[in-house]
Structures are given as C-alpha cells and as structure tokens.
Motif scaffolding. Structure first.
Motif, PDB file in Angstrom:
ATOM      1  N   GLY A 266      24.610  32.040  35.396  1.00 39.15           N
ATOM      2  CA  GLY A 266      25.654  31.163  35.918  1.00 39.15           C
ATOM      3  C   GLY A 266      25.903  31.287  37.404  1.00 39.15           C
ATOM      4  O   GLY A 266      26.752  30.591  37.949  1.00 39.15           O
ATOM      5  N   ALA A 267      25.155  32.186  38.085  1.00 39.80           N
ATOM      6  CA  ALA A 267      25.422  32.440  39.505  1.00 39.80           C
ATOM      7  C   ALA A 267      25.377  31.150  40.326  1.00 39.80           C
ATOM      8  O   ALA A 267      26.212  30.939  41.214  1.00 39.80           O
ATOM      9  CB  ALA A 267      24.434  33.471  40.049  1.00 39.80           C
ATOM     10  N   ALA A 268      24.420  30.285  40.002  1.00 41.38           N
ATOM     11  CA  ALA A 268      24.262  29.046  40.775  1.00 41.38           C
ATOM     12  C   ALA A 268      25.389  28.060  40.509  1.00 41.38           C
ATOM     13  O   ALA A 268      25.631  27.157  41.315  1.00 41.38           O
ATOM     14  CB  ALA A 268      22.914  28.410  40.455  1.00 41.38           C
TER      15      ALA A 268
ATOM     16  N   GLY B 129      28.303  22.446  34.768  1.00 45.79           N
ATOM     17  CA  GLY B 129      27.081  22.481  33.968  1.00 45.79           C
ATOM     18  C   GLY B 129      27.293  22.868  32.517  1.00 45.79           C
ATOM     19  O   GLY B 129      26.453  23.552  31.929  1.00 45.79           O
ATOM     20  N   GLY B 130      28.425  22.472  31.938  1.00 48.59           N
ATOM     21  CA  GLY B 130      28.685  22.807  30.534  1.00 48.59           C
ATOM     22  C   GLY B 130      29.402  24.138  30.364  1.00 48.59           C
ATOM     23  O   GLY B 130      29.919  24.453  29.296  1.00 48.59           O
ATOM     24  N   ASP B 131      29.437  24.957  31.426  1.00 48.40           N
ATOM     25  CA  ASP B 131      30.226  26.194  31.416  1.00 48.40           C
ATOM     26  C   ASP B 131      31.616  25.877  31.983  1.00 48.40           C
ATOM     27  O   ASP B 131      31.826  24.825  32.585  1.00 48.40           O
ATOM     28  CB  ASP B 131      29.610  27.263  32.340  1.00 48.40           C
ATOM     29  CG  ASP B 131      28.231  27.736  31.881  1.00 48.40           C
ATOM     30  OD1 ASP B 131      27.818  27.383  30.754  1.00 48.40           O
ATOM     31  OD2 ASP B 131      27.578  28.460  32.662  1.00 48.40           O
ATOM     32  N   VAL B 132      32.549  26.812  31.819  1.00 48.09           N
ATOM     33  CA  VAL B 132      33.830  26.728  32.524  1.00 48.09           C
ATOM     34  C   VAL B 132      34.070  28.101  33.160  1.00 48.09           C
ATOM     35  O   VAL B 132      33.885  29.134  32.510  1.00 48.09           O
ATOM     36  CB  VAL B 132      35.007  26.381  31.570  1.00 48.09           C
ATOM     37  CG1 VAL B 132      36.312  26.280  32.355  1.00 48.09           C
ATOM     38  CG2 VAL B 132      34.749  25.081  30.818  1.00 48.09           C
ATOM     39  N   TYR B 133      34.454  28.092  34.446  1.00 45.85           N
ATOM     40  CA  TYR B 133      34.674  29.354  35.162  1.00 45.85           C
ATOM     41  C   TYR B 133      36.113  29.472  35.641  1.00 45.85           C
ATOM     42  O   TYR B 133      36.755  28.481  35.995  1.00 45.85           O
ATOM     43  CB  TYR B 133      33.727  29.456  36.371  1.00 45.85           C
ATOM     44  CG  TYR B 133      32.294  29.604  35.938  1.00 45.85           C
ATOM     45  CD1 TYR B 133      31.802  30.840  35.544  1.00 45.85           C
ATOM     46  CD2 TYR B 133      31.454  28.499  35.875  1.00 45.85           C
ATOM     47  CE1 TYR B 133      30.499  30.978  35.107  1.00 45.85           C
ATOM     48  CE2 TYR B 133      30.142  28.625  35.440  1.00 45.85           C
ATOM     49  CZ  TYR B 133      29.669  29.877  35.050  1.00 45.85           C
ATOM     50  OH  TYR B 133      28.387  30.008  34.606  1.00 45.85           O
ATOM     51  N   PHE B 134      36.591  30.720  35.681  1.00 42.90           N
ATOM     52  CA  PHE B 134      37.914  31.028  36.228  1.00 42.90           C
ATOM     53  C   PHE B 134      37.773  31.166  37.737  1.00 42.90           C
ATOM     54  O   PHE B 134      36.893  31.875  38.224  1.00 42.90           O
ATOM     55  CB  PHE B 134      38.436  32.342  35.628  1.00 42.90           C
ATOM     56  CG  PHE B 134      39.856  32.653  35.994  1.00 42.90           C
ATOM     57  CD1 PHE B 134      40.913  32.193  35.213  1.00 42.90           C
ATOM     58  CD2 PHE B 134      40.146  33.407  37.130  1.00 42.90           C
ATOM     59  CE1 PHE B 134      42.231  32.482  35.561  1.00 42.90           C
ATOM     60  CE2 PHE B 134      41.459  33.690  37.483  1.00 42.90           C
ATOM     61  CZ  PHE B 134      42.503  33.235  36.701  1.00 42.90           C
ATOM     62  N   ARG B 135      38.670  30.479  38.452  1.00 40.66           N
ATOM     63  CA  ARG B 135      38.625  30.478  39.922  1.00 40.66           C
ATOM     64  C   ARG B 135      39.514  31.634  40.408  1.00 40.66           C
ATOM     65  O   ARG B 135      40.725  31.474  40.586  1.00 40.66           O
ATOM     66  CB  ARG B 135      39.163  29.123  40.384  1.00 40.66           C
ATOM     67  CG  ARG B 135      38.829  28.707  41.779  1.00 40.66           C
ATOM     68  CD  ARG B 135      39.365  27.291  42.042  1.00 40.66           C
ATOM     69  NE  ARG B 135      38.378  26.239  41.873  1.00 40.66           N
ATOM     70  CZ  ARG B 135      38.578  25.087  41.207  1.00 40.66           C
ATOM     71  NH1 ARG B 135      39.739  24.853  40.623  1.00 40.66           N
ATOM     72  NH2 ARG B 135      37.628  24.171  41.137  1.00 40.66           N
TER      73      ARG B 135
ATOM     74  N   ASP C 228      32.254  30.786  43.535  1.00 44.40           N
ATOM     75  CA  ASP C 228      32.447  32.071  44.220  1.00 44.40           C
ATOM     76  C   ASP C 228      31.884  33.142  43.276  1.00 44.40           C
ATOM     77  O   ASP C 228      32.127  33.077  42.073  1.00 44.40           O
ATOM     78  CB  ASP C 228      33.972  32.258  44.406  1.00 44.40           C
ATOM     79  CG  ASP C 228      34.331  33.495  45.220  1.00 44.40           C
ATOM     80  OD1 ASP C 228      33.714  34.557  45.001  1.00 44.40           O
ATOM     81  OD2 ASP C 228      35.243  33.390  46.051  1.00 44.40           O
ATOM     82  N   PRO C 229      31.162  34.123  43.810  1.00 42.14           N
ATOM     83  CA  PRO C 229      30.594  35.163  42.930  1.00 42.14           C
ATOM     84  C   PRO C 229      31.665  35.936  42.143  1.00 42.14           C
ATOM     85  O   PRO C 229      31.381  36.514  41.108  1.00 42.14           O
ATOM     86  CB  PRO C 229      29.878  36.112  43.904  1.00 42.14           C
ATOM     87  CG  PRO C 229      29.770  35.394  45.192  1.00 42.14           C
ATOM     88  CD  PRO C 229      30.802  34.315  45.221  1.00 42.14           C
ATOM     89  N   LEU C 230      32.914  35.916  42.649  1.00 45.26           N
ATOM     90  CA  LEU C 230      34.016  36.605  41.960  1.00 45.26           C
ATOM     91  C   LEU C 230      34.401  35.935  40.644  1.00 45.26           C
ATOM     92  O   LEU C 230      34.998  36.557  39.772  1.00 45.26           O
ATOM     93  CB  LEU C 230      35.262  36.573  42.853  1.00 45.26           C
ATOM     94  CG  LEU C 230      35.576  37.716  43.775  1.00 45.26           C
ATOM     95  CD1 LEU C 230      36.971  37.498  44.364  1.00 45.26           C
ATOM     96  CD2 LEU C 230      35.531  39.040  43.036  1.00 45.26           C
ATOM     97  N   ASP C 231      34.116  34.636  40.520  1.00 47.94           N
ATOM     98  CA  ASP C 231      34.554  33.885  39.351  1.00 47.94           C
ATOM     99  C   ASP C 231      33.850  34.390  38.086  1.00 47.94           C
ATOM    100  O   ASP C 231      32.766  34.957  38.160  1.00 47.94           O
ATOM    101  CB  ASP C 231      34.278  32.389  39.565  1.00 47.94           C
ATOM    102  CG  ASP C 231      35.076  31.828  40.745  1.00 47.94           C
ATOM    103  OD1 ASP C 231      35.973  32.548  41.239  1.00 47.94           O
ATOM    104  OD2 ASP C 231      34.788  30.691  41.178  1.00 47.94           O
ATOM    105  N   PHE C 232      34.502  34.199  36.955  1.00 48.63           N
ATOM    106  CA  PHE C 232      33.899  34.649  35.695  1.00 48.63           C
ATOM    107  C   PHE C 232      33.982  33.562  34.635  1.00 48.63           C
ATOM    108  O   PHE C 232      34.789  32.635  34.738  1.00 48.63           O
ATOM    109  CB  PHE C 232      34.559  35.945  35.208  1.00 48.63           C
ATOM    110  CG  PHE C 232      36.036  35.839  34.938  1.00 48.63           C
ATOM    111  CD1 PHE C 232      36.514  35.433  33.698  1.00 48.63           C
ATOM    112  CD2 PHE C 232      36.960  36.145  35.932  1.00 48.63           C
ATOM    113  CE1 PHE C 232      37.875  35.333  33.448  1.00 48.63           C
ATOM    114  CE2 PHE C 232      38.324  36.034  35.695  1.00 48.63           C
ATOM    115  CZ  PHE C 232      38.781  35.625  34.460  1.00 48.63           C
TER     116      PHE C 232
END
Ligand SMILES: [Zn+2]
Length: 447
Positions: A172-174, A140-146, A178-182
């Motif tokens: 960004g929770a949705a 969604g336009g964000d990038v998260y660390f797995r 994984d909730p751990l990701d940032f």
C-alpha cells in the motif's frame, strides 16, 4: 471498597481507577491472532486480566472483561497458504485450541470473546465515520487513516514521528498520502479466501480497526481499562485510540494497562523467530495449571518475567506448601488475629495489582495459622488468583493405587522397609504420596 490504583501507560503514572459508571468496570484486553497454537507467553495477558477481574469482584465491583479473538489477519492468510488450507478453517481450528488451552487454566472465561468476523458491520460504520470527517481516505480499494489530521496522535506511545513505522512494509506504500498513514480497510487480493462487501469495494478490515469497533460495541466509549501486552502499545493501541477519537470525537478508553513480556530466560525474548517458544498446552502438561498461575503471580504484571526452571520450581513448591496448609486447616471462618496478613495481601493488589508483593502476605498468613484454623481468609486470597481449588479435598486415589498403599502398610508392619520404599516410589511415580493423616495413612496427589 478499597481505592484501586493502576499504572496508566498513557499518563505514565499510577493513578486511582475512577470508573465511568460508579461500581462498574469495563475492561477490553487484546487477545490472540489465531494462526497457530498459543504459547505460554500469550497466556500472560489472559491470566493477568482474568485475575484482575476477580480482584475487582472481590472489592465489590461489577466487572466486565472482553478479550477478543482476531480471526482476520495477514498472519492467518500466510499460515493458511503455507499449510495449503482455507484461512477461515485454520482460524476456526486455532480459535478452538485457544479456548481449550486457556480453559485448562481454570480461571473461567471472559464475559465476551468477540470474533472480528462477527463485527464487520460496526467496523465498516466506524471507517465510514472516519472518511466522512476527513480523517481517512479511500485509495485503490483500500482505506487509510490520515495520521496528521489528528493532533493527539502519538500521545499513548510518545514516539518520535521517525520511529512510527506502521509495520505495513511496502504494501500500500504507493497508495498512501503519507508513509505514517495506516490501513483501515484492505481491498481483496488474489489468494485471500475471505472478503466482505463495503462502500469501498470488496475487501477486509485492518487489524487495528477491528478492536476499536468491537470494544465500542461491547463496552461503549470511554470505557474504563484497555489492556494488553506492552508490545501492543505501538502501533496497535496508538491506532485504536486514534481511530475512535477521530471517528467519534471521544476517547476509546480512560486508562491503558499493559503487561510485561514473558522471557525465555532473563533478558532473552521468547519469540517464534528465535525458536524458544513453549506451547501453553505443553507447559500445562508439564507443571499443571496451578503452578503456572502461581508462577505468573510471582512477578509484577508490568515487569518482564523469565520462564526459568528456577521460577517454575519455586511455583511448584509454593503449590505444595499451600496444599499442605489446606490439609491442616478446616473449612470455616478465620480468626481476626490473622486478618492483618489477609488485608496486606489485598492492599498490595489495590496498589497497581502487585501480586508479587501480595504473595508473601499469603505465606505469612499460612505460617501464622495454627493447625485446625478456619480457612476463609486463605480461600479469599486464593480465589482472586484462581487457586481456591487447592483447598478442595483431593479426589480419591484409584482403587489400584489404594491397593498399592495397603500393600505398603503391610510391608511396613512386617518391617520390610525395602519393599515399603519401593511401593512408595511406585506411587510417587504415579503422582501420589502417602501421608499420615488423623485417620491413619492417606493417599494425596503429589504436588
Ligand atoms: Zn486489539
């Protein structure tokens, strides 16, 4: 060159500092997020790492200190919105205050003070490497660390997975797998007035990736010491370490050094939310930079330190004692007979930078030095603390005060003690004291 040992937060033990490049030490210490004036607690890492750099130089190392300025951050957007102004303007103004306020400490500047907004390209490059290696994903336009792709995750902070709240709230929770990701990159949102183009769309970096990228750019990988306040260990430093290890396959830093927090009083946190914050500028106006530096030096950097009137008074008295010692010494080499105290001072610093243990050795030196002793040892010790200026001849008092002092001398000669005392108090109120020096009475700054 002494062997220098430091407590490594990652290994939970004191271990020798073994530089990546012999003779050189690179330090990255996380600096402030500039959304308001800094408080006296924010000055502690600035003081600790500046003094530690001075100590490394004293020991013959070529030391490089990087202290970043975070000028892109949610807190800045929030503060700018509340003040009804643009976020870049607010950040630039507060960065200016930070530079001016810390300048007053008289410790000099770090070698580099990078602004996150000047490092967007390296930040995007590191995020790209993480996506490419499967350690990060756009959403969604964000990038998260797995997080779960990195087995080493958690080694720095040693927390249970259940206690690894990234502090990103519902944002960004949705979008997270994984909730751990940032978040590494955040898509531009309505109401945010700064954004940059990226392969994932317009947006801006997350806080943690800023430091990973700036540290790598300025110090290279596996640099010697990553520092900051102990409150940054999780999630900020855990995430910095993870990003670089996952993206580059090599550790970010060799050793992690964290300073304890400043407490409003014994055991009480100094925090904006509690309302017991003291601004750095205000404290400098109150007690002066020398007493503040000595106050910080009176505690071991890893321990919490209470910002109590007793401790501040003790520091003000300490400054007076050192100034007085300076007046009865002469500029020149100190005798070998006093070298033991000087060596004890530097040995304490070599053992996990224990300024609290070093200071008594400095006072021992002062006590043992007869009048007229050469001051080189004392100058050396004070230099590491940023206090060598205490030995400089005081500036001359303004002529109006010289006149008051002269009137006091005449009153004394006339045995008009009441008038002499009144004039002494008047001078004292202006910050000056009359002292009997070798050439008769002289005006010196009151400590
Ligand atoms: Zn940082």
């Amino acid at each position: 060159m002494r062997t220098i040992s430091l407590y490594d937060t990652r290994e939970r033990r004191v271990r020798p500092l073994e530089p990546r490049d012999p003779g050189k030490v690179g330090i990255y210490a996380c600096g402030p997020t500039v959304y308001s004036r800094i408080h006296v607690g924010n000055a502690r890492p600035f003081v600790v790492f500046s003094q530690f750099k001075r100590f490394l130089e004293h020991e013959g190392y070529d030391a490089t200190l990087v202290a970043n300025i975070t000028d892109i951050n949610d807190k800045i957007y929030d503060a700018a919105r509340a003040a009804g102004r643009d976020s870049a303007g607010l950040a630039a103004e507060m960065a200016g205050h930070y530079l001016a306020d810390t300048e007053r400490l008289g410790l000099g500047r770090p070698d580099h003070e990078p602004l996150a907004s000047d490092f967007i390209e390296p930040i995007i490059d590191l995020i790209g490497a993480l996506v490419e290696r499967g350690h990060a994903y756009p959403a969604g336009g964000d990038v998260y660390f797995r997080v779960r792709t990195l087995p080493e995750y958690g080694e720095l902070s040693r927390r249970d997975v259940e206690q690894m709240d990234q502090g990103e709230g519902v944002e960004g929770a949705a979008l997270k797998e994984d909730p751990l990701d940032f978040a590494l990159w955040k898509a531009h949102k309505e109401g945010e007035d700064t954004s940059w183009d990226s392969p994932w769309g317009r947006g801006r970096p997350g806080w943690h990736i800023e430091c990973s990228a700036m540290a790598e750019e300025l110090l290279g990988l596996e640099f010697d010491i990553h520092g900051g306040g102990i409150d940054l260990v999780f999630p900020h430093h855990e995430n910095e370490a993870a990003q670089t290890l996952a993206g580059r396959g090599r550790p970010l830093a060799r050793l992690w050094m964290h300073n304890g927090m400043l407490e409003a009083s014994e055991g009480e946190k100094m925090a904006k939310s509690v309302g017991n914050i003291r601004g750095l500028a205000e404290v400098l106006d109150d007690v002066g930079p020398e007493a503040l530096l000595l106050y910080f030096s009176g505690g071991h950097y890893r321990q919490p330190i209470a910002f109590s009137p007793e401790r501040l008074d003790a520091a003000v008295n300490g400054i007076r004692r050192i100034r007085e010692a300076g007046r009865r010494l002469r500029e020149g080499d100190s005798p070998d007979a006093l070298a033991g105290h000087r060596d004890a001072f530097f040995d304490a610093l070599a053992d996990d930078f224990n300024t609290a243990k070093a200071l008594p050795a400095l006072y021992d030196w002062i006590r043992a030095a007869p009048d007229g002793t050469g001051d080189s040892h004392l100058r050396e010790m004070l230099g590491v603390l940023g206090l060598e200026r205490l030995l400089e001849a005081g500036e001359a008092a303004p002529p109006a005060l010289q006149e008051l002092a002269a009137r006091r001398e005449r009153a004394r000669a006339d045995r008009d003690w009441a008038e002499a005392d009144r004039l002494r108090d008047e001078l004292r109120d202006m910050g000056w004291e009359v002292r009997d020096g070798p050439q008769g009475p002289e005006l010196v700054p009151a400590a």
